[in-house]
Design a protein around this motif. Structure first.
Motif, PDB file in Angstrom:
ATOM      1  N   LEU A  44       6.889   4.458  -8.354  1.00  0.00           N
ATOM      2  CA  LEU A  44       6.808   3.518  -7.325  1.00  0.00           C
ATOM      3  C   LEU A  44       6.038   4.433  -6.698  1.00  0.00           C
ATOM      4  O   LEU A  44       5.324   3.498  -5.747  1.00  0.00           O
ATOM      5  N   ALA A  45       6.529   5.353  -6.041  1.00  0.00           N
ATOM      6  CA  ALA A  45       5.831   6.314  -5.018  1.00  0.00           C
ATOM      7  C   ALA A  45       4.180   6.174  -5.762  1.00  0.00           C
ATOM      8  O   ALA A  45       3.418   6.409  -4.314  1.00  0.00           O
ATOM      9  N   VAL A  46       4.291   6.952  -6.767  1.00  0.00           N
ATOM     10  CA  VAL A  46       2.630   6.669  -7.116  1.00  0.00           C
ATOM     11  C   VAL A  46       2.086   5.222  -6.790  1.00  0.00           C
ATOM     12  O   VAL A  46       0.748   5.088  -6.528  1.00  0.00           O
ATOM     13  N   ARG A  47       2.621   4.758  -7.165  1.00  0.00           N
ATOM     14  CA  ARG A  47       2.086   3.428  -7.783  1.00  0.00           C
ATOM     15  C   ARG A  47       1.640   2.697  -6.358  1.00  0.00           C
ATOM     16  O   ARG A  47       0.463   2.170  -6.054  1.00  0.00           O
ATOM     17  N   ILE A  48       2.563   2.932  -5.139  1.00  0.00           N
ATOM     18  CA  ILE A  48       1.705   2.799  -3.551  1.00  0.00           C
ATOM     19  C   ILE A  48       1.121   3.819  -3.138  1.00  0.00           C
ATOM     20  O   ILE A  48       0.340   2.987  -1.974  1.00  0.00           O
ATOM     21  N   SER A  49       1.235   4.885  -3.313  1.00  0.00           N
ATOM     22  CA  SER A  49       0.413   5.665  -2.867  1.00  0.00           C
ATOM     23  C   SER A  49      -0.899   5.646  -3.436  1.00  0.00           C
ATOM     24  O   SER A  49      -2.409   5.155  -3.017  1.00  0.00           O
ATOM     25  N   VAL A  50      -1.428   5.114  -4.248  1.00  0.00           N
ATOM     26  CA  VAL A  50      -2.632   4.204  -5.078  1.00  0.00           C
ATOM     27  C   VAL A  50      -2.762   3.025  -4.669  1.00  0.00           C
ATOM     28  O   VAL A  50      -4.216   2.961  -3.876  1.00  0.00           O
ATOM     29  N   GLY A  51      -1.800   2.384  -4.335  1.00  0.00           N
ATOM     30  CA  GLY A  51      -2.423   1.445  -3.004  1.00  0.00           C
ATOM     31  C   GLY A  51      -3.105   1.253  -1.791  1.00  0.00           C
ATOM     32  O   GLY A  51      -3.958   1.166  -1.621  1.00  0.00           O
ATOM     33  N   ILE A  52      -2.105   2.582  -1.015  1.00  0.00           N
ATOM     34  CA  ILE A  52      -2.630   3.179   0.088  1.00  0.00           C
ATOM     35  C   ILE A  52      -4.202   3.952   0.154  1.00  0.00           C
ATOM     36  O   ILE A  52      -5.073   3.494   0.825  1.00  0.00           O
ATOM     37  N   ALA A  53      -4.343   4.238  -0.558  1.00  0.00           N
ATOM     38  CA  ALA A  53      -5.157   4.913  -1.140  1.00  0.00           C
ATOM     39  C   ALA A  53      -6.931   4.239  -1.834  1.00  0.00           C
ATOM     40  O   ALA A  53      -8.421   4.480  -1.105  1.00  0.00           O
ATOM     41  N   LEU A  54      -6.598   3.085  -2.367  1.00  0.00           N
ATOM     42  CA  LEU A  54      -7.715   1.969  -2.731  1.00  0.00           C
ATOM     43  C   LEU A  54      -8.377   1.727  -2.128  1.00  0.00           C
ATOM     44  O   LEU A  54      -9.681   1.807  -2.334  1.00  0.00           O
ATOM     45  N   LEU A 154       8.332  -0.202   1.738  1.00  0.00           N
ATOM     46  CA  LEU A 154       8.360  -0.299   3.435  1.00  0.00           C
ATOM     47  C   LEU A 154       7.524   1.075   3.530  1.00  0.00           C
ATOM     48  O   LEU A 154       6.955   1.388   4.630  1.00  0.00           O
ATOM     49  N   LEU A 155       7.916   2.279   3.308  1.00  0.00           N
ATOM     50  CA  LEU A 155       7.490   3.534   3.133  1.00  0.00           C
ATOM     51  C   LEU A 155       5.685   3.462   2.922  1.00  0.00           C
ATOM     52  O   LEU A 155       5.128   4.424   4.295  1.00  0.00           O
ATOM     53  N   GLY A 156       5.012   3.106   2.123  1.00  0.00           N
ATOM     54  CA  GLY A 156       3.962   2.576   1.888  1.00  0.00           C
ATOM     55  C   GLY A 156       3.896   1.954   2.955  1.00  0.00           C
ATOM     56  O   GLY A 156       2.213   1.846   3.711  1.00  0.00           O
ATOM     57  N   SER A 157       4.067   0.502   3.317  1.00  0.00           N
ATOM     58  CA  SER A 157       3.971  -0.329   5.020  1.00  0.00           C
ATOM     59  C   SER A 157       3.867   0.582   5.943  1.00  0.00           C
ATOM     60  O   SER A 157       2.570   0.437   6.842  1.00  0.00           O
ATOM     61  N   LEU A 283     -17.149   0.309  14.886  1.00  0.00           N
ATOM     62  CA  LEU A 283     -16.757   0.009  13.327  1.00  0.00           C
ATOM     63  C   LEU A 283     -17.936  -0.550  12.516  1.00  0.00           C
ATOM     64  O   LEU A 283     -18.851  -1.476  12.426  1.00  0.00           O
ATOM     65  N   SER A 284     -17.800  -0.055  10.647  1.00  0.00           N
ATOM     66  CA  SER A 284     -18.607   0.379  10.101  1.00  0.00           C
ATOM     67  C   SER A 284     -18.334  -1.217   9.029  1.00  0.00           C
ATOM     68  O   SER A 284     -16.754  -2.003   9.141  1.00  0.00           O
ATOM     69  N   ALA A 285     -19.256  -2.149   8.512  1.00  0.00           N
ATOM     70  CA  ALA A 285     -18.662  -3.099   7.421  1.00  0.00           C
ATOM     71  C   ALA A 285     -17.918  -2.384   6.102  1.00  0.00           C
ATOM     72  O   ALA A 285     -17.051  -3.491   5.757  1.00  0.00           O
ATOM     73  N   ALA A 286     -18.142  -1.105   5.920  1.00  0.00           N
ATOM     74  CA  ALA A 286     -16.835  -0.760   4.805  1.00  0.00           C
ATOM     75  C   ALA A 286     -15.290  -0.686   5.851  1.00  0.00           C
ATOM     76  O   ALA A 286     -14.838  -0.566   5.073  1.00  0.00           O
ATOM     77  N   GLY A 287     -15.588   0.301   6.746  1.00  0.00           N
ATOM     78  CA  GLY A 287     -14.754  -0.922   7.749  1.00  0.00           C
ATOM     79  C   GLY A 287     -13.474  -1.194   7.667  1.00  0.00           C
ATOM     80  O   GLY A 287     -12.136  -1.703   7.858  1.00  0.00           O
ATOM     81  N   LEU A 288     -14.475  -2.305   8.322  1.00  0.00           N
ATOM     82  CA  LEU A 288     -13.625  -3.389   8.232  1.00  0.00           C
ATOM     83  C   LEU A 288     -12.841  -4.263   6.588  1.00  0.00           C
ATOM     84  O   LEU A 288     -12.187  -4.293   7.001  1.00  0.00           O
ATOM     85  N   LEU A 289     -13.836  -3.358   5.588  1.00  0.00           N
ATOM     86  CA  LEU A 289     -12.890  -3.419   4.360  1.00  0.00           C
ATOM     87  C   LEU A 289     -11.427  -2.495   4.256  1.00  0.00           C
ATOM     88  O   LEU A 289     -10.598  -3.686   3.605  1.00  0.00           O
ATOM     89  N   ALA A 290     -12.339  -1.692   4.777  1.00  0.00           N
ATOM     90  CA  ALA A 290     -11.085  -0.727   4.224  1.00  0.00           C
ATOM     91  C   ALA A 290      -9.765  -1.515   5.503  1.00  0.00           C
ATOM     92  O   ALA A 290      -8.444  -1.443   4.832  1.00  0.00           O
ATOM     93  N   LEU A 297      -1.263  -4.533   2.941  1.00  0.00           N
ATOM     94  CA  LEU A 297      -0.455  -3.028   2.456  1.00  0.00           C
ATOM     95  C   LEU A 297       0.658  -3.194   3.705  1.00  0.00           C
ATOM     96  O   LEU A 297       2.254  -3.214   2.896  1.00  0.00           O
ATOM     97  N   ALA A 298       0.285  -2.969   5.396  1.00  0.00           N
ATOM     98  CA  ALA A 298       1.148  -3.586   6.528  1.00  0.00           C
ATOM     99  C   ALA A 298       2.099  -4.689   6.267  1.00  0.00           C
ATOM    100  O   ALA A 298       3.077  -4.526   6.485  1.00  0.00           O
ATOM    101  N   SER A 299       1.932  -5.360   5.860  1.00  0.00           N
ATOM    102  CA  SER A 299       2.232  -6.815   5.896  1.00  0.00           C
ATOM    103  C   SER A 299       3.438  -6.751   4.794  1.00  0.00           C
ATOM    104  O   SER A 299       4.716  -7.901   4.937  1.00  0.00           O
ATOM    105  N   GLY A 300       3.105  -5.758   3.633  1.00  0.00           N
ATOM    106  CA  GLY A 300       4.275  -5.584   2.861  1.00  0.00           C
ATOM    107  C   GLY A 300       5.648  -5.623   3.375  1.00  0.00           C
ATOM    108  O   GLY A 300       6.672  -6.323   2.255  1.00  0.00           O
TER     109      GLY A 300
END
Length: 599
Positions: A44-54, A154-157, A283-290, A297-300
């Motif tokens: 689960l930690a790896v999965r949430i880390s992937v979610g944060i990195a994406l 929650l930690l991921g959020s 803020l760049s357009a790519a930054g808006l995507l981030a 993720l934070a809303s999770g």
């Protein structure tokens, strides 16, 4: 007296009684699955880390495309991270299911073992106990996996919120300001959902209790024609069950529409702030995507109604199990010396039920090797007293000793070999008749089983069964008297210093009862016997009689001497009423009845 009673209040620990340390059933159940839970937490930690990195990787890849720079490296890295996330997702599901299944099995076994160890002390009725095992245990077993998922999410959020602040602090501030109200809604949901779930399980338990009681007395119900009345009684908690169910759905409905309204408004606010930053060139357009990815993720941390509901249900199940394990079974002593004879001594013994004394400062001595009949009117506390010797119940005050050793000081496994009980309505366990008689002594020989059955006058009807002693119990229709004889044989086969026969021959006709009594007397010669007696002839065959009245021993002595007292004779009902035969030896009267019945 039945072998197992439920619904009675558990007596308080008596003076000097040792109790086992408080248990944590869920923690104990998790012992075999800790490694799986650790592995699940890692996935689960790896999965949430992937979610944060994406979001960052996706922004980098999109920025490379927009800038016309090399996109192969960012795209490859993005693909690898997505693959890792997919593998973790695929592995986490079966691992969580396996941990929950093993935890459920362990928790059910612990709960069943604990309920059985409580024995007659259990405050839980049969239906409630079944509900605890069938429903509360699997719900509670899922708590660790759900809690791990929620905590890591929650930690991921929190990490996503930090990344949001790092990407654009104005957007992070806007999200943070909107969060307190959302968290309060989620907390209220957890509290109300947990309360509703506990009420739901409680109503289910009461329905189960009523159904078990109705099924036990189904013949009486049908004979009395009270099916409709009993159905209404069993389903009496149904409105409460329905109300609890509606409360759960209402709570979920309220939180869904509130969060469903609040979260989109929060998203719009945060994206609007980020959009203004893009318009201002901050803020760049790519930054808006981030920002969009981190926002999701934070809303999770609050947008997980199913997870919150599952945790609320699991906590409700765990709290109900805690109520079971809060009642500790009796703890045996550690006495090094064992009784050498069966002399039983009760001193100042008091037992209370619902605050009222059933036995009141009672003193009684059973000489070693003597047969002592315990007589008294219905409700006098005979079965309560009989249960004290083997610690089926414990006194609120006073002390019981065998051979000079207090029973509280004896290890329970040793006490079970020193004191053996036979009951009025015995429960039979095992696959066959042989196993029912040898229950608790699996290595006993067939010869010993047959010898005990003959003493209990059970051998003849057992041999008439299709496979004799090997006939399966569930294929053996038996009358109450036949079951009683098998229960008595089970008690007779166990060597002990003290045998407690709690009205163990009440279901037999007088002729059979007389034969059983003679056989038991021969087989148990030299052993102490406490016989709960309702028949004058049963009391007459014993060496001594203890007359229980008002919670104390009113008289103690031979039956023949007590028989001169008309109040004593009245204890046995019409059979003991004064009349032409009142002054005659009741044993001879019983023998006359036996001869008439044989003719």
């Amino acid at each position: 007296m039945t072998e197992h009673r439920t619904g009675a209040p558990a007596p308080a620990a008596g003076p000097g009684e040792r109790t086992a340390p408080a248990r944590r059933p869920v923690r104990d159940a998790l012992a075999p699955v800790r490694l799986r839970l650790v592995a699940l937490a890692f996935l689960l930690a790896v999965r949430i880390s992937v979610g944060i990195a994406l979001p960052a990787l996706l922004a980098t890849a999109v920025g490379a495309v927009l800038d016309g720079t090399g996109v192969r490296g960012p795209a490859a890295l993005l693909a690898v991270v997505l693959a890792v996330g997919g593998l973790c997702e695929a592995a986490a599901g079966p691992l969580a299911a396996s941990a929950n299944a093993t935890g459920t099995h362990r928790l059910r076994m612990l709960t069943i073992r604990h309920l059985l160890s409580l024995g007659p002390r259990s405050p839980h009725a049969v239906g409630d106990a079944v509900t605890q095992v069938v429903q509360s245990a699997p719900m509670a077993a899922g708590l660790p996996a759900r809690a791990a998922e929620s905590a890591i999410s929650l930690l991921g959020s929190v990490a996503a919120l930090a990344a949001l602040w790092w990407t654009n602090w104005q957007a992070g501030l806007a999200f943070t300001l909107a969060m307190p109200l959302t968290v309060l809604i989620a907390q209220r949901f957890m509290k109300e959902a947990g309360r509703a779930q506990e009420n739901y399980l409680g109503a289910q338990s009461r329905i189960a209790d009523g159904l078990v009681a109705a099924l036990t007395g189904v013949r009486t119900i049908r004979a009395a024609g009270t099916l409709a009345t009993e159905t209404d009684r069993v389903l009496e908690p149904l409105p409460e069950l329905s109300a609890a169910g509606r409360a759960m759905w209402r709570t979920e409905r309220d939180v869904v529409w509130r969060l469903g309204l609040l979260l989109p408004l929060t998203d719009v606010l945060v994206l609007a702030v980020a959009g203004l930053a893009v318009a201002d060139g901050r803020l760049s357009a790519a930054g808006l995507l981030a920002v969009s990815g981190y926002l999701a993720l934070a809303s999770g941390m609050v947008d997980q109604i199913d997870v919150l509901l599952g945790i609320a249900q699991a906590r409700a199940g765990a709290r109900r199990l805690d109520a079971v394990f809060r009642h500790e079974p009796p703890a045996g002593g550690t006495a090094g010396s064992m009784p050498t004879d069966g002399a039983v001594r009760l001193r100042a013994v008091t037992v209370r039920r619902a605050g009222e004394p059933v036995l009141d400062q009672l003193d009684l001595d059973l000489p070693a090797g003597a047969a002592v009949a315990l007589v008294g009117r219905t409700g006098a506390g005979k079965s309560v007293l009989a249960g004290l010797l083997g610690r089926l119940t414990d006194p609120d005050e006073g002390e019981i000793s065998i051979g000079g050793v207090p029973v509280r000081d004896l290890p329970l496994d040793r006490l079970r070999t020193l004191v053996v009980h036979a009951f009025e309505r015995p429960e039979l366990y095992g696959r066959t008749v042989h196993e029912a008689i040898s229950f608790g002594r699996p290595g006993i020989s067939r010869e010993d089983v047959v010898h005990a059955a003959r003493a209990a006058q059970a051998d003849r009807f057992v041999r008439r069964l299709p496979d004799g002693y090997d006939t399966p119990l569930d294929e053996t229709p038996m009358s109450g008297g036949e079951r009683q004889r098998l229960g008595l044989a089970r008690a007779l086969i166990r060597p002990a210093l003290v045998h407690v026969l709690d009205d163990a021959t009440s279901g037999l006709d007088t002729a059979t009862e007389a034969e059983v009594s003679r056989s038991v007397t021969e087989l148990l010669a030299g052993r102490t016997r406490l016989v709960v007696a309702h028949r004058a002839a049963t009391a007459a065959r014993c060496d001594l009689v203890a007359w229980l009245d008002g919670g104390r021993i009113r008289a103690f002595g031979p039956h023949g001497r007590l028989w001169a007292n008309p109040e004593y004779r009245a204890v046995f009902g019409p059979a003991g009423a004064p009349g032409p035969l009142a002054d005659r030896d009741p044993t001879k009267k019983e023998e006359e009845r036996c001869r008439v019945e044989h003719r």
